[in-house]
Design a protein around this motif. Structure first.
Motif, short mmCIF file in Angstrom:
data_model
loop_
_atom_site.label_atom_id
_atom_site.label_comp_id
_atom_site.label_asym_id
_atom_site.label_seq_id
_atom_site.Cartn_x
_atom_site.Cartn_y
_atom_site.Cartn_z
N SER A 26 0.82 -1.22 0.00
CA SER A 26 0.00 0.00 0.00
C SER A 26 0.85 1.25 0.00
O SER A 26 1.96 1.26 0.54
CB SER A 26 -0.86 -0.02 1.27
N TRP A 27 0.30 2.31 -0.60
CA TRP A 27 0.82 3.65 -0.34
C TRP A 27 0.08 4.14 0.90
O TRP A 27 -0.82 4.95 0.85
CB TRP A 27 0.55 4.57 -1.54
N GLU A 28 0.48 3.58 2.03
CA GLU A 28 -0.30 3.74 3.25
C GLU A 28 -0.36 5.17 3.74
O GLU A 28 -1.39 5.63 4.24
CB GLU A 28 0.27 2.84 4.36
MG LIG Z 1 3.63 0.81 1.74
#
Ligand SMILES: [Mg+2]
Ligand SMILES: Cc1ncc(Cc2c([C@H](C)O)sc(CCOP(=O)(O)OP(=O)(O)O)c2C)c(N)n1
Length: 544
Positions: free
Chosen positions: A458-460
Motif C-alpha cells: 500500500s501507499w499507506e
Molecule cells: Mg507501503
C-alpha cells in the motif's frame, strides 16, 4: 603539471570529499578513466542516477564533508535533478559533476545526443537547484572556478554544479587552491552573541531547537557543550531527528507538536526564548504547532544569517556563532539541564505469534540496538520514517523535509561506502519499488546493510490522508524472494517472533545485504503517523 581532471579530483579531496558515486556515459568516459586510474578518490557505481544523487547526499550528511556525484550529459544529469533538489532543500553539500560536449561538437551545427532543448539546457536546469556553478571550458581559469564553487558548497552547505566538457579532461592545469574561509565580522559576531545570551539568561523558560545544519557544519558536540553551560534542554525537529545522538544528557527528544510527546511540546511552546540552530522553518517541522513561533521570542541561525526578532545579522557562520556563545555562556545562572527520560521509547517486544504492527518494529529495533549496539540509519519517506521517531535517538539520514521517496536504500549504500559502518535501512514497499534494486550493487563492493522493508502492499501514508482511494492498493511483490537473485538474503516475517529472530540473524550475517520483509496490514500505521495525520487534519480544519 596536473591535468584538469586530476586537479579537480585532488581539489575535491582537499575540500573534504571522501568518495565518488556515479554512472559513466560517453560524455564522461575520459573523466571516468582518470577517476578509476588515478585512485585519488574511491568510486562506487550504481544503477540509476537518482540513486547516485541520494547516495552522494547521504555520504555528505554522514561525514559532514562533500558528497560527489559524477554523471553523463543530458540523460544522466537530468536523472539527478530530483535528488539534487532534495539535497538543496535539506542543505546537503553535494558536488554534481556532469559531462558535456566539447567545443568542436558544440559548434558542429548538429543536435547532439542527450541534448534536450539547447546545448546549455542542462546548465540552466541545474542552476535552479544548486547554489554555485562552474563550466570548465578554460584551463587557465578552471582552478579558481573550482575553488570558488567548492568553497560555496562547504560554506553554504548546499549542492553545487560543475560542468566538464569532455575535450578538457587532459588539459594541463594548475592545482586547485583551497580558498580562505569567509569569516564573520568580529564586532558583529560579538554583538550578536551578546544579544542572544542576554535573551536566554533573562528568559523565564528557554530551550534550544536543533536541525540539520548542526550536522552539516560538524558542531553537534559544541551545541551539547553550549546547552550544558547554559543549562538548557535541546529538542530536535522532525527533520533533525538523530542529531546529537551522543548527548542524551541534553537532548530531550523530537518536537512533533500534535504528533509528538506533550512534555516536549511544553518545552517548546511555553518557552519565552527559543534559540533555533540550523533549523529549517518548514511545514514538516512546524505546521502542526499549536502556536506559530513568535519572532519576539525566537532567535534563528541558518544559512550564515542570524534573525533575532525583526533584525538580521549577515555572514554569521554557525560554527563561529556557537563558539562565541560558548565563550559567553558560562557567566550566567545555570539551569538544571533537562535530564534524559523526557521521551519513552518502546522496548521489550514480546516475541510471540501475534501479527506485527508498525510500532512493534520500533520496539524490536530498540531491543536490537540494546543488544548489539546502535547502527547508523537511513529511512525513506512513508510510515517507516514516522516509525523511526519511536526508535531511540540514533544517527539518521532521511528526507524529513523534502519528503521525496526513493532516498532510503541508495542513501544506506552511500552511508555504508562513506563510513565503513553497517547501516540499518527503513523503507516502505512503494519506495522500495523505486530504488530498492540498488541493493544489487552491494555485492560488488562487499557492503552488507540490513534493510527492514515495511510491506503493507500500500501507499499507506496516502491512504491515511485519503482512505477512500483504491489507487493506494499495491500488489504484493514478494521482495524477500527476489533478494537472493540480486546477491542478498531475504526473509519474509509476519509475526513478532519471526521479526525478532530475523533481525537477530541479520546482525550475525555478514558479507551480503539482509532484507527483512515485514508484512503489515493495510490501513494500519505507526502511532506517530496516526497522531501526525490527526494533527494535520485538526490544523487544517482550524484554518478552514
Ligand atoms: Mg507501503
Ligand atoms: C518521488 C515521490 N513520489 C510520490 C510521493 C508521494 C507519496 C508520499 C508523500 C506524502 O508525499 S507517501 C507515498 C506512499 C509511500 O508508500 P510506501 O513507500 O509503501 O510507504 P507507506 O506504505 O508506509 O506509506 C507517496 C506515493 C513522494 N513523496 N515522492
Amino acid at each position: 603539471m596536473p591535468t584538469l581532471a586530476s586537479a579537480l579530483l585532488q581539489g575535491l579531496k582537499d575540500h573534504g570529499a571522501r568518495e565518488i558515486f556515479g554512472i559513466p556515459g560517453d560524455f564522461v568516459l575520459p573523466l571516468y578513466k582518470v577517476i578509476e586510474e588515478s585512485n585519488i578518490l574511491p568510486h562506487y557505481e550504481l544503477s540509476h542516477e537518482p540513486g547516485v544523487g541520494f547516495a552522494a547526499d547521504a555520504a555528505a550528511r554522514y561525514h559532514a564533508g562533500l558528497g560527489v556525484a559524477v554523471v553523463t550529459y543530458g540523460a544522466g544529469a537530468f536523472n539527478t535533478v530530483n535528488a539534487i533538489a532534495g539535497a538543496y532543500a535539506e542543505r546537503s553539500p553535494v558536488v554534481l559533476i556532469a559531462g558535456a560536449p566539447g567545443a568542436r561538437e558544440r559548434s558542429s551545427g548538429f543536435m547532439l545526443h542527450h541534448q534536450a532543448r539547447t546545448v546549455d539546457t542542462q546548465f540552466a536546469v541545474l542552476k535552479e537547484v544548486t547554489c554555485d556553478q562552474a563550466v570548465l571550458n578554460d584551463a587557465a581559469t578552471a582552478p579558481a572556478e573550482i575553488a570558488r564553487v567548492l568553497r560555496s558548497a562547504r560554506e553554504r552547505s548546499l549542492p553545487v554544479y560543475i560542468e566538464f566538457p569532455r575535450d578538457m579532461v587532459a588539459a594541463p592545469c594548475e592545482e586547485v587552491p583551497v580558498l580562505p574561509r569567509t569569516e564573520a565580522d568580529p564586532d558583529a559576531l560579538a554583538e550578536c552573541a551578546d544579544e542572544i545570551v542576554a535573551r536566554l539568561k533573562t528568559a523565564k523558560s528557554a530551550a534550544i531547537i536543533v536541525d540539520i545544519e548542526i550536522r552539516r557544519y560538524g558542531v553537534e558536540e559544541q551545541v551539547a557543550q553550549l546547552a550544558r553551560k547554559l543549562g538548557l534542554p535541546v529538542v530536535t525537529t522532525f527533520m533533525g531527528r538523530g542529531l546529537m545522538e551522543n548527548a542524551p544528557d541534553v537532548v530531550a527528544g523530537t518536537y512533533l507538536s500534535a504528533a509528538g510527546d506533550e512534555s516536549i511540546n511544553r518545552l517548546v511552546e511555553d518557552a519565552d526564548a527559543l534559540l533555533l540552530l540550523g533549523v529549517i522553518l518548514s511545514d514538516t517541522n512546524f505546521a502542526l504547532s499549536q502556536r506559530v513561533l513568535d519572532p519576539r521570542h525566537t532567535m534563528l541561525a541558518i544559512d550564515r544569517e542570524v534573525r533575532i526578532g525583526h533584525h538580521v545579522y549577515h555572514e554569521m557562520p554557525l560554527e563561529a556563532l556557537i563558539g562565541a556563545l560558548i565563550a559567553r555562556a558560562g557567566t550566567g545562572r545555570t539551569r538544571k539541564a533537562l535530564a534524559r527520560g523526557a521521551m519513552r521509547y518502546p522496548r521489550d517486544l514480546k516475541a510471540d505469534d501475534t501479527a506485527i504492527m508498525p510500532s512493534d518494529i520500533a520496539a524490536a529495533i530498540n531491543d536490537l540496538f540494546d543488544k548489539h549496539g546502535p547502527m547508523p540509519m537511513t529511512a525513506d519517506i512513508g510510515d517507516c520514517l514516522f516509525t523511526a521517531m519511536e526508535i531511540e535517538n540514533t544517527a539518521l539520514a532521511a528526507p524529513g523535509y523534502y519528503a521525496g521517496m526513493g532516498f532510503g536504500v541508495p542513501a544506506g549504500i552511500g552511508v555504508a561506502a562513506a563510513t565503513g559502518r553497517r547501516p540499518l535501512i527503513l523503507v516502505g514497499d512503494g519506495a522500495f519499488q523505486m530504488t530498492g534494486w540498488e541493493l544489487g550493487n552491494c555485492q560488488r563492493y562487499g557492503l552488507d546493510p540490513i534493510v527492514v522493508l515495511f510491506n503493507n502492499c500500500s501507499w499507506e501514508m496516502l491512504r491515511a490522508f485519503q482512505p477512500e482511494s483504491a489507487f493506494n492498493n499495491l500488489s504484493d511483490w514478494h521482495f524477500a524472494d527476489i533478494a537472493k537473485s540480486i546477491g542478498g538474503h531475504g526473509e519474509r516475517v509476519a509475526t513478532r517472533r519471526q521479526l525478532v529472530e530475523a533481525l537477530d540473524a541479520a546482525v550475525k550475517r555478514r558479507g551480503k545485504f539482509s532484507l527483512v520483509e515485514v508484512m503489515l496490514p493495510r490501513g494500519v500505521t505507526s502511532d506517530t503517523l496516526a497522531r501526525f495525520v490527526s494533527g494535520f487534519k485538526a490544523a487544517r480544519e482550524k484554518k478552514a
